[in-house]
Design a protein around this motif. Structure first.
Motif, PDB file in Angstrom:
ATOM      1  N   THR A   1       0.864  -1.231   0.023  1.00 54.98           N
ATOM      2  CA  THR A   1       0.011   0.057  -0.004  1.00 54.98           C
ATOM      3  C   THR A   1       0.802   1.301   0.125  1.00 54.98           C
ATOM      4  O   THR A   1       1.851   1.343   0.624  1.00 54.98           O
ATOM      5  CB  THR A   1      -0.843  -0.002   1.287  1.00 54.98           C
ATOM      6  OG1 THR A   1      -0.214  -0.062   2.509  1.00 54.98           O
ATOM      7  CG2 THR A   1      -1.973  -0.945   1.191  1.00 54.98           C
ATOM      8  N   VAL A   2       0.326   2.049  -0.674  1.00 56.43           N
ATOM      9  CA  VAL A   2       0.979   3.719  -0.775  1.00 56.43           C
ATOM     10  C   VAL A   2       0.069   4.723  -0.625  1.00 56.43           C
ATOM     11  O   VAL A   2      -1.131   4.435  -0.621  1.00 56.43           O
ATOM     12  CB  VAL A   2       1.796   3.737  -2.238  1.00 56.43           C
ATOM     13  CG1 VAL A   2       2.799   2.619  -2.364  1.00 56.43           C
ATOM     14  CG2 VAL A   2       0.849   3.733  -3.440  1.00 56.43           C
ATOM     15  N   ASP A   3       0.626   5.801  -0.326  1.00 61.38           N
ATOM     16  CA  ASP A   3      -0.242   7.028  -0.287  1.00 61.38           C
ATOM     17  C   ASP A   3      -0.023   7.800  -1.788  1.00 61.38           C
ATOM     18  O   ASP A   3       0.829   8.127  -1.935  1.00 61.38           O
ATOM     19  CB  ASP A   3       0.397   7.918   0.845  1.00 61.38           C
ATOM     20  CG  ASP A   3      -0.463   9.254   0.853  1.00 61.38           C
ATOM     21  OD1 ASP A   3      -1.353   9.176   2.128  1.00 61.38           O
ATOM     22  OD2 ASP A   3      -0.186  10.103   0.387  1.00 61.38           O
TER      23      ASP A   3
ATOM     24  N   ARG B   1      -4.777   9.445  -0.306  1.00 61.00           N
ATOM     25  CA  ARG B   1      -5.753   8.230  -0.448  1.00 61.00           C
ATOM     26  C   ARG B   1      -4.827   6.832  -0.467  1.00 61.00           C
ATOM     27  O   ARG B   1      -3.796   6.787  -1.179  1.00 61.00           O
ATOM     28  CB  ARG B   1      -6.133   8.289  -2.355  1.00 61.00           C
ATOM     29  CG  ARG B   1      -7.192   7.220  -2.542  1.00 61.00           C
ATOM     30  CD  ARG B   1      -7.359   7.167  -4.016  1.00 61.00           C
ATOM     31  NE  ARG B   1      -8.265   8.030  -4.254  1.00 61.00           N
ATOM     32  CZ  ARG B   1      -8.273   8.564  -5.412  1.00 61.00           C
ATOM     33  NH1 ARG B   1      -7.537   8.200  -6.493  1.00 61.00           N
ATOM     34  NH2 ARG B   1      -9.327   9.451  -5.919  1.00 61.00           N
ATOM     35  N   GLU B   2      -5.187   6.082   0.323  1.00 61.25           N
ATOM     36  CA  GLU B   2      -4.268   4.652   0.486  1.00 61.25           C
ATOM     37  C   GLU B   2      -4.940   3.742  -0.985  1.00 61.25           C
ATOM     38  O   GLU B   2      -6.009   3.503  -0.995  1.00 61.25           O
ATOM     39  CB  GLU B   2      -4.902   3.904   1.647  1.00 61.25           C
ATOM     40  CG  GLU B   2      -4.167   2.953   2.030  1.00 61.25           C
ATOM     41  CD  GLU B   2      -4.464   2.249   3.370  1.00 61.25           C
ATOM     42  OE1 GLU B   2      -3.514   1.983   4.060  1.00 61.25           O
ATOM     43  OE2 GLU B   2      -5.536   1.650   3.324  1.00 61.25           O
ATOM     44  N   VAL B   3      -3.583   3.448  -1.485  1.00 60.20           N
ATOM     45  CA  VAL B   3      -3.793   2.723  -2.677  1.00 60.20           C
ATOM     46  C   VAL B   3      -3.013   1.358  -2.614  1.00 60.20           C
ATOM     47  O   VAL B   3      -1.928   1.513  -2.224  1.00 60.20           O
ATOM     48  CB  VAL B   3      -3.300   3.709  -3.928  1.00 60.20           C
ATOM     49  CG1 VAL B   3      -3.416   2.757  -5.173  1.00 60.20           C
ATOM     50  CG2 VAL B   3      -4.296   4.814  -4.282  1.00 60.20           C
ATOM     51  N   LEU B   4      -3.519   0.386  -3.062  1.00 59.71           N
ATOM     52  CA  LEU B   4      -2.884  -0.787  -3.108  1.00 59.71           C
ATOM     53  C   LEU B   4      -2.285  -1.044  -4.619  1.00 59.71           C
ATOM     54  O   LEU B   4      -2.895  -1.091  -5.573  1.00 59.71           O
ATOM     55  CB  LEU B   4      -3.867  -2.220  -3.198  1.00 59.71           C
ATOM     56  CG  LEU B   4      -3.088  -3.436  -3.161  1.00 59.71           C
ATOM     57  CD1 LEU B   4      -2.379  -3.686  -1.636  1.00 59.71           C
ATOM     58  CD2 LEU B   4      -4.109  -4.440  -3.581  1.00 59.71           C
TER      59      LEU B   4
ATOM     60  N   SER C   1      -8.123   0.083  -4.777  1.00 60.80           N
ATOM     61  CA  SER C   1      -8.330   0.408  -3.350  1.00 60.80           C
ATOM     62  C   SER C   1      -7.711  -0.885  -2.629  1.00 60.80           C
ATOM     63  O   SER C   1      -7.800  -1.922  -2.940  1.00 60.80           O
ATOM     64  CB  SER C   1      -9.793   0.441  -3.075  1.00 60.80           C
ATOM     65  OG  SER C   1      -9.986   0.453  -1.707  1.00 60.80           O
ATOM     66  N   ASN C   2      -7.492  -0.460  -1.392  1.00 56.99           N
ATOM     67  CA  ASN C   2      -6.865  -1.581  -0.311  1.00 56.99           C
ATOM     68  C   ASN C   2      -7.863  -2.333   0.191  1.00 56.99           C
ATOM     69  O   ASN C   2      -7.700  -3.038   0.714  1.00 56.99           O
ATOM     70  CB  ASN C   2      -5.769  -0.884   0.478  1.00 56.99           C
ATOM     71  CG  ASN C   2      -5.171  -2.039   1.418  1.00 56.99           C
ATOM     72  OD1 ASN C   2      -4.801  -2.870   0.891  1.00 56.99           O
ATOM     73  ND2 ASN C   2      -4.903  -1.451   2.559  1.00 56.99           N
TER      74      ASN C   2
ATOM     75  N   TRP D   1      -8.326  -6.057   4.448  1.00 52.79           N
ATOM     76  CA  TRP D   1      -7.246  -5.243   3.927  1.00 52.79           C
ATOM     77  C   TRP D   1      -6.490  -6.102   2.827  1.00 52.79           C
ATOM     78  O   TRP D   1      -6.041  -6.924   3.087  1.00 52.79           O
ATOM     79  CB  TRP D   1      -6.070  -4.879   4.720  1.00 52.79           C
ATOM     80  CG  TRP D   1      -6.912  -3.837   6.120  1.00 52.79           C
ATOM     81  CD1 TRP D   1      -7.147  -4.278   7.068  1.00 52.79           C
ATOM     82  CD2 TRP D   1      -7.210  -2.442   5.471  1.00 52.79           C
ATOM     83  NE1 TRP D   1      -7.562  -3.259   7.668  1.00 52.79           N
ATOM     84  CE2 TRP D   1      -7.768  -1.973   6.920  1.00 52.79           C
ATOM     85  CE3 TRP D   1      -7.153  -1.747   4.469  1.00 52.79           C
ATOM     86  CZ2 TRP D   1      -8.308  -0.702   6.928  1.00 52.79           C
ATOM     87  CZ3 TRP D   1      -7.782  -0.263   4.718  1.00 52.79           C
ATOM     88  CH2 TRP D   1      -8.142  -0.007   5.762  1.00 52.79           C
TER      89      TRP D   1
ATOM     90  N   GLU E   1      -3.996  -5.721   1.081  1.00 50.83           N
ATOM     91  CA  GLU E   1      -2.537  -5.766   1.035  1.00 50.83           C
ATOM     92  C   GLU E   1      -1.893  -6.858   1.667  1.00 50.83           C
ATOM     93  O   GLU E   1      -0.891  -7.292   1.655  1.00 50.83           O
ATOM     94  CB  GLU E   1      -2.046  -4.636   1.824  1.00 50.83           C
ATOM     95  CG  GLU E   1      -2.336  -4.509   3.425  1.00 50.83           C
ATOM     96  CD  GLU E   1      -1.919  -3.206   3.946  1.00 50.83           C
ATOM     97  OE1 GLU E   1      -0.702  -2.955   3.990  1.00 50.83           O
ATOM     98  OE2 GLU E   1      -2.290  -2.724   4.664  1.00 50.83           O
TER      99      GLU E   1
ATOM    100  N   THR F   1      -4.447  10.698  -9.798  1.00 43.22           N
ATOM    101  CA  THR F   1      -5.174  11.264  -8.831  1.00 43.22           C
ATOM    102  C   THR F   1      -5.996  11.982  -9.690  1.00 43.22           C
ATOM    103  O   THR F   1      -5.595  12.979 -10.356  1.00 43.22           O
ATOM    104  CB  THR F   1      -4.358  11.992  -7.950  1.00 43.22           C
ATOM    105  OG1 THR F   1      -3.447  13.088  -8.565  1.00 43.22           O
ATOM    106  CG2 THR F   1      -3.331  10.955  -7.125  1.00 43.22           C
TER     107      THR F   1
END
Ligand code: FES
Length: 111
Positions: free
Chosen positions: A21-23, A27-30, A42-43, A51, A53, A105
């Motif tokens: 997962t990254v920011d 927004r938290e993105v997988l 989405s995660n 989750w 991830e 984004t």
């Protein structure tokens, strides 16, 4: 809406068959890598908030499997591909170059 991309990770962060997962601008993105390509979704599982991830990347079918009840999603589209998951999850455009991994984004989009 115009697409904008934000750099989220170094390419070396993500090996084949892995998910992290990254920011991406809050927004938290997988991110997941399958067959060499990077995908971003989405995660959060749409079934019962597992989750993703911590799930399993299925490289051949390009899916992520949820660790809670083994539902699956298509990494490219976010569509649910195995029960108990029915509703899709958001999928984002991602690409990779020599510099790293980028995710789209859009301002004002909270999806
Ligand atoms: S929470 Fe993901 S399959 Fe149930």
């Amino acid at each position: 809406l115009s697409q904008e991309f934000v750099r989220v990770a170094d390419s070396r962060l993500l090996r084949e068959g892995e998910a992290v997962t990254v920011d991406a601008n809050g927004r938290e993105v997988l991110l997941a890598r399958a067959a060499g390509r990077v995908y971003a979704v989405s995660n959060l599982c749409s079934h019962a908030e597992g989750w993703l991830e911590f799930g399993t990347v299925h490289v051949a079918s390009c899916e992520i499997e949820c660790p809670l009840h083994q539902g699956r999603f298509d990494l490219q589209t976010g569509a649910a591909t195995a029960e108990p998951c029915i509703d899709p999850i958001p999928a984002y455009v991602a690409y990779e170059d020599d510099d790293g991994i980028y995710v789209e984004t859009r301002s004002g989009d909270d999806a």
